[in-house]
Design an enzyme around this catalytic site. Structure first.
Site, PDB file in Angstrom:
ATOM      1  N   GLY A 324       0.821  -1.216   0.000  1.00 44.22           N
ATOM      2  CA  GLY A 324       0.000   0.000   0.000  1.00 44.22           C
ATOM      3  C   GLY A 324       0.848   1.257   0.000  1.00 44.22           C
ATOM      4  O   GLY A 324       0.373   2.346   0.315  1.00 44.22           O
ATOM      5  N   LYS A 325       2.118   1.112  -0.366  1.00 42.74           N
ATOM      6  CA  LYS A 325       2.993   2.293  -0.405  1.00 42.74           C
ATOM      7  C   LYS A 325       2.817   3.031  -1.726  1.00 42.74           C
ATOM      8  O   LYS A 325       3.002   4.240  -1.811  1.00 42.74           O
ATOM      9  CB  LYS A 325       4.464   1.871  -0.256  1.00 42.74           C
ATOM     10  CG  LYS A 325       4.822   1.332   1.131  1.00 42.74           C
ATOM     11  CD  LYS A 325       6.256   0.800   1.155  1.00 42.74           C
ATOM     12  CE  LYS A 325       6.688   0.421   2.570  1.00 42.74           C
ATOM     13  NZ  LYS A 325       8.014  -0.220   2.601  1.00 42.74           N
ATOM     14  N   VAL A 326       2.541   2.259  -2.782  1.00 41.77           N
ATOM     15  CA  VAL A 326       2.371   2.843  -4.116  1.00 41.77           C
ATOM     16  C   VAL A 326       0.998   2.457  -4.628  1.00 41.77           C
ATOM     17  O   VAL A 326       0.574   1.298  -4.502  1.00 41.77           O
ATOM     18  CB  VAL A 326       3.483   2.332  -5.071  1.00 41.77           C
ATOM     19  CG1 VAL A 326       3.184   2.717  -6.515  1.00 41.77           C
ATOM     20  CG2 VAL A 326       4.841   2.873  -4.646  1.00 41.77           C
TER      21      VAL A 326
END
Ligand SMILES: NC(=O)c1ccc[n+]([C@@H]2O[C@H](COP(=O)([O-])OP(=O)(O)OC[C@H]3O[C@@H](n4cnc5c(N)ncnc54)[C@H](O)[C@@H]3O)[C@@H](O)[C@H]2O)c1
Length: 385
Positions: A324-326
């Site tokens: 869920g970072k990108v």
């Protein structure tokens, strides 16, 4: 034990016994004859833009071209109003790349920075007008040690530069009257202001001073891991200071910037802990505070780190999607160029400085930290309810 004279900062000088690099035998060692390293300032060269667009057609040259176009044509579009973080690891200020960072900050093209402490510490040499020299990596290190010369690959400088920079930091800490917990952005802002007052004009050749002048907050993800941190430790032990770097403030401030960003994007130089410190902002929002922001919108990395070792430094943007970072929908707007930052970053900066949107209004986030953290807290409380 013989009496040891003190410096202005109260630190005892070394005696002559058991000579260390801190007590050079020769005042002007022969290895320091190379040209001084100066901060290079990109000017937006049309020839370099042409080379990148037309000549860099495959492999990592093409990835560098993609990075330039993602930044110049997408991240800098005024309607996207991207909040841009720059992460810095590897010996870039010693190599003279601080001028690229200064140029981006002045032009509003970088809104906050996360750097290793080493890069900020070595930037202070430039601010204080000490000289680092071009040299060779093929030298006799025992001889360098005897001559009191420090080496970072082919960058050479006298050990006295370290000692005098350290003395400046300790004097600054006393002068600053900082006491109690602070974020690293607050510490670096105070440091930058102090540099400008003591070395007027240094903001054109110092990252730390330029950041203070342009309102760009600088964070350090591992504050104990540099000579700045070492001198803060001295200040606590020897001066009974209560100054304390509070990493919680850093985590929340960076998270608050990302929450406030209409779109978010990063330029990652090298890897290391600054890379994760930036990227963890999105998981801090969704995983910890329960605020789904959707992930980073743009991701550019220049690195020599490989993905195959499983480390974070070499991890790809697609791996970051799983955390869920990108944002999973934006993979075309992510790129990794496997290249030495000392080559790739100046070329990248020439390209973006010369682009149609090569200047933006500065966000001056250093002055908005409390306000944006209050918004983060308000939103997180709403989620709880
Ligand atoms: N006095 C101090 O405060 C202090 C403290 C630590 C390190 N240092 C010096 O500063 C230098 C920089 O240390 P650091 O902590 O910033 O990080 P580092 O040199 O350990 O590098 C960290 C990351 O950057 C990548 N990287 C390094 N050089 C690169 C390059 N040219 N191109 C692309 N990627 C690259 C690495 O692979 C790694 O992911 C060290 O080499 C050391 O000599 C000084």
């Amino acid at each position: 034990m013989p009496h040891r004279p003190s410096t202005s900062s109260g630190r005892p000088e070394q005696d002559a016994e058991g000579r260390t690099p801190e007590t050079p035998e020769h005042p002007e060692p022969k290895h320091l004859t190379g040209r001084p390293i100066r901060y290079y300032r990109p000017r937006g060269s049309a020839d370099i833009r042409h080379l990148i667009d037309e000549g860099f057609q495959a492999f990592n040259a093409a990835r560098l071209g993609e990075a330039c176009r993602i930044f110049a044509d997408k991240m800098l579009l005024p309607e996207h109003d991207t909040t841009i973080g720059l992460t810095v690891a590897g010996a870039l200020t010693p190599a003279g790349l601080g001028g690229c960072m200064v140029e981006l900050m002045e032009r509003g093209l970088v809104d906050f920075i996360i750097s290793t402490g080493a890069n900020l510490y070595h930037d202070l040499h430039y601010a204080l007008n000490f000289t680092l020299h071009r040299g060779s990596p093929f030298v006799d290190d025992v001889e360098l040690h005897e001559d009191g010369v420090i080496r970072i690959y082919d960058v050479l400088f006298p050990a006295s530069v370290l000692l005098e920079t350290d003395a400046y930091i300790r004097d600054f800490l006393v002068r600053s009257r900082l006491n109690g917990p602070v974020s690293t952005a607050e510490l670096h802002y105070a440091l930058g202001r102090d540099l400008m007052s003591r070395q007027p004009g240094c903001e054109v050749h110092s990252v730390v001073a330029a950041a203070a002048a342009n309102g760009v907050p600088i964070y350090t993800s591992s504050p104990g891991d540099s000579s700045i941190g070492m001198n803060i430790a001295y200040h606590e032990l020897m001066n009974d200071s209560r100054l304390m770097i509070d990493p919680n403030k850093d985590v929340n401030e960076v998270c608050a910037f990302i929450l406030a960003g209409r779109k978010n994007g990063c330029v990652i130089l090298g890897g290391g802990s600054p890379k994760n410190f930036y990227l963890q902002g999105q998981p801090t929002l969704w995983e910890v505070y329960g605020i789904p922001k959707g992930g980073n919108d743009y991701f550019i990395q220049f690195t020599t780190d490989q993905v195959v070792w499983g480390g974070l430094s070499g991890a790809t943007p697609s791996e970051a999607v799983s955390w869920g970072k990108v944002n999973p929908g934006v993979l075309p707007d992510t790129v990794v160029a496997y290249a030495d930052s000392t080559i790739a970053f100046p070329l990248f900066c020439e390209y973006v400085v010369g682009s149609p949107h090569g200047r933006r209004p500065r966000k001056e986030l250093v002055h908005k930290r409390d306000e944006l953290v209050a918004v983060l807290k308000r939103d997180a409380k709403q989620v709880q309810r």
